[in-house]
Design a protein around this motif. Sequence first.
Motif, PDB file in Angstrom:
ATOM      1  N   LEU A 185       9.224  15.636   8.052  1.00 29.26           N
ATOM      2  CA  LEU A 185       9.135  16.460   9.252  1.00 29.26           C
ATOM      3  C   LEU A 185       7.929  17.395   9.191  1.00 29.26           C
ATOM      4  O   LEU A 185       7.239  17.597  10.201  1.00 29.26           O
ATOM      5  N   ALA A 186       7.667  17.959   8.025  1.00 33.71           N
ATOM      6  CA  ALA A 186       6.484  18.802   7.868  1.00 33.71           C
ATOM      7  C   ALA A 186       5.224  17.994   8.168  1.00 33.71           C
ATOM      8  O   ALA A 186       4.298  18.477   8.837  1.00 33.71           O
ATOM      9  N   ALA A 187       5.190  16.743   7.691  1.00 35.63           N
ATOM     10  CA  ALA A 187       4.029  15.884   7.952  1.00 35.63           C
ATOM     11  C   ALA A 187       3.910  15.562   9.439  1.00 35.63           C
ATOM     12  O   ALA A 187       2.795  15.506   9.988  1.00 35.63           O
ATOM     13  N   ALA A 188       5.053  15.362  10.113  1.00 33.20           N
ATOM     14  CA  ALA A 188       5.018  15.054  11.544  1.00 33.20           C
ATOM     15  C   ALA A 188       4.460  16.226  12.338  1.00 33.20           C
ATOM     16  O   ALA A 188       3.612  16.059  13.224  1.00 33.20           O
ATOM     17  N   PHE A 189       4.930  17.444  12.023  1.00 31.99           N
ATOM     18  CA  PHE A 189       4.418  18.627  12.730  1.00 31.99           C
ATOM     19  C   PHE A 189       2.936  18.847  12.415  1.00 31.99           C
ATOM     20  O   PHE A 189       2.163  19.243  13.289  1.00 31.99           O
ATOM     21  N   MET A 190       2.536  18.605  11.169  1.00 34.05           N
ATOM     22  CA  MET A 190       1.133  18.773  10.814  1.00 34.05           C
ATOM     23  C   MET A 190       0.254  17.752  11.536  1.00 34.05           C
ATOM     24  O   MET A 190      -0.889  18.057  11.905  1.00 34.05           O
ATOM     25  N   THR A 191       0.789  16.558  11.769  1.00 32.37           N
ATOM     26  CA  THR A 191       0.033  15.552  12.517  1.00 32.37           C
ATOM     27  C   THR A 191      -0.268  16.046  13.927  1.00 32.37           C
ATOM     28  O   THR A 191      -1.377  15.907  14.432  1.00 32.37           O
ATOM     29  N   ILE A 192       0.736  16.661  14.563  1.00 26.12           N
ATOM     30  CA  ILE A 192       0.519  17.228  15.898  1.00 26.12           C
ATOM     31  C   ILE A 192      -0.493  18.362  15.832  1.00 26.12           C
ATOM     32  O   ILE A 192      -1.371  18.492  16.697  1.00 26.12           O
ATOM     33  N   ALA A 193      -0.391  19.197  14.782  1.00 27.51           N
ATOM     34  CA  ALA A 193      -1.329  20.319  14.635  1.00 27.51           C
ATOM     35  C   ALA A 193      -2.760  19.822  14.459  1.00 27.51           C
ATOM     36  O   ALA A 193      -3.701  20.431  14.979  1.00 27.51           O
ATOM     37  N   LEU A 194      -2.940  18.719  13.734  1.00 27.22           N
ATOM     38  CA  LEU A 194      -4.280  18.170  13.529  1.00 27.22           C
ATOM     39  C   LEU A 194      -4.792  17.475  14.789  1.00 27.22           C
ATOM     40  O   LEU A 194      -5.995  17.496  15.070  1.00 27.22           O
ATOM     41  N   TYR A 195      -3.876  16.880  15.548  1.00 29.38           N
ATOM     42  CA  TYR A 195      -4.265  16.228  16.802  1.00 29.38           C
ATOM     43  C   TYR A 195      -4.755  17.251  17.811  1.00 29.38           C
ATOM     44  O   TYR A 195      -5.714  17.035  18.541  1.00 29.38           O
ATOM     45  N   ASP A 196      -4.062  18.391  17.857  1.00 30.16           N
ATOM     46  CA  ASP A 196      -4.425  19.459  18.790  1.00 30.16           C
ATOM     47  C   ASP A 196      -4.542  20.747  17.983  1.00 30.16           C
ATOM     48  O   ASP A 196      -3.559  21.439  17.741  1.00 30.16           O
ATOM     49  N   VAL A 197      -5.761  21.052  17.534  1.00 29.96           N
ATOM     50  CA  VAL A 197      -5.969  22.176  16.610  1.00 29.96           C
ATOM     51  C   VAL A 197      -5.590  23.510  17.246  1.00 29.96           C
ATOM     52  O   VAL A 197      -5.363  24.491  16.550  1.00 29.96           O
ATOM     53  N   GLY A 198      -5.525  23.570  18.560  1.00 31.21           N
ATOM     54  CA  GLY A 198      -5.150  24.810  19.222  1.00 31.21           C
ATOM     55  C   GLY A 198      -3.656  25.027  19.295  1.00 31.21           C
ATOM     56  O   GLY A 198      -3.200  26.083  19.745  1.00 31.21           O
ATOM     57  N   ARG A 199      -2.870  24.069  18.830  1.00 36.00           N
ATOM     58  CA  ARG A 199      -1.412  24.182  18.933  1.00 36.00           C
ATOM     59  C   ARG A 199      -0.883  24.879  17.676  1.00 36.00           C
ATOM     60  O   ARG A 199      -0.445  24.249  16.707  1.00 36.00           O
TER      61      ARG A 199
END
Length: 399
Positions: free
Chosen positions: A18-32
């Motif tokens: 789950l941490a990796a999934a959230f980090m993937t979103i964070a890397l996809y959209d650095v402003g999130r």
Amino acid sequence: MGSADFILVINLFVAGLLAAAFMTIALYDVGRVSARWLAFGYGLGMAYFAIEFSIPAFADARLPVVAAFAVFLGATVAFNGGLAHKYGLTPPWVPMLFFLGVASVAVYLVQDLPRHSLTRMMAYQLPYAAMQFTALGIVLSSRQRLGRLDHILMVVLAASAAQFASKPFIAGALGGWGANPQSYVQTGYALVSQSLGTVFGLALALLALAILVRDVLAEATSKSETDTLSRLLNRGGFERHAELALRDAVRRGAPVALVIADLDHFKGVNDSYGHACGDRVIETFAGLLREAAAEHHVAGRIGGEEFAIILPGTNLAAARLFAEGARSAFGTLPIEGLHTDHRCSASFGVAELAADEGFSDLMRRADDALYAAKNAGRDCVRLSPGIAMRQAKALSGRG
């Protein structure tokens, strides 16, 4: 390895995923920023499960127990911070971190109380419940429009808080949580507690992921449907949203009107003053539409200098007043780069949806009314001949 040990190991790997999934979103959209805090929270969750798994190896487990408590409570603080960022609020870091410190000290101080003391168990579980209620308050405090997923998240947060508050009583019903910290994982309560933690932790994570993905997709769709110059919907976006607004109004039995506007002599502005000045004319008119439009209206730039706005709940007479107001206001607005004596104007066509037509018919009649305004000398508003004739016939019939 007991059942509770097995669940602890599973939880550790699930928290990592789950941490990796959230980090993937964070890397996809650095402003999130919310995704980064949620990733950090579930990373702390991994640390918590690792500490819990290692507690039987300690002769004196008081410090590891307090450390596990503080790390898990810290994970809920990070989770709440991520929620606050997602819902457009300033995270209450100071009170949450202060609460984390006080609760950790309290758990340390109750370590010498009897193992089955209700006070000891409450000191351990109630802070978790309080942080889940804090998360619920964050979502409730949001000024954003909440959807179905957001409401489900609130229900799960409330249920999660309730299960933390009830755990001391569950422990009592199941014979306690072990004679010492090392024997905790061998108890029936540990199996129930860790299973409940898995269910609620996973449910909250999946809901948070679904909400973030929903927002990412919505923003991507919005960007694809938005005209960059006017910041209104482009033609494709306008047609899609207008169709939805029209269907909703028809379902409710409300009138729907369409106003189409075309900037007069726009080519002359570009030829005389340049395209940069022409862009400012478009931006000015688009800004006027945005200010005049209500939240439920749908406005778009459907051509080079052509605009349209759907007005649900508005009849022909009210739509004409809207168009006349926009027409007169546009003529008074100063535009940088134009001579002070140069007055911009626009022509408007207005149509109201008839009972026997769809969106394309409404667009066609509004276009016809716009051409009539152009042929009448521009800088005026004309109504759809179809509706006007129907109303005239109805009035003559009454006479």
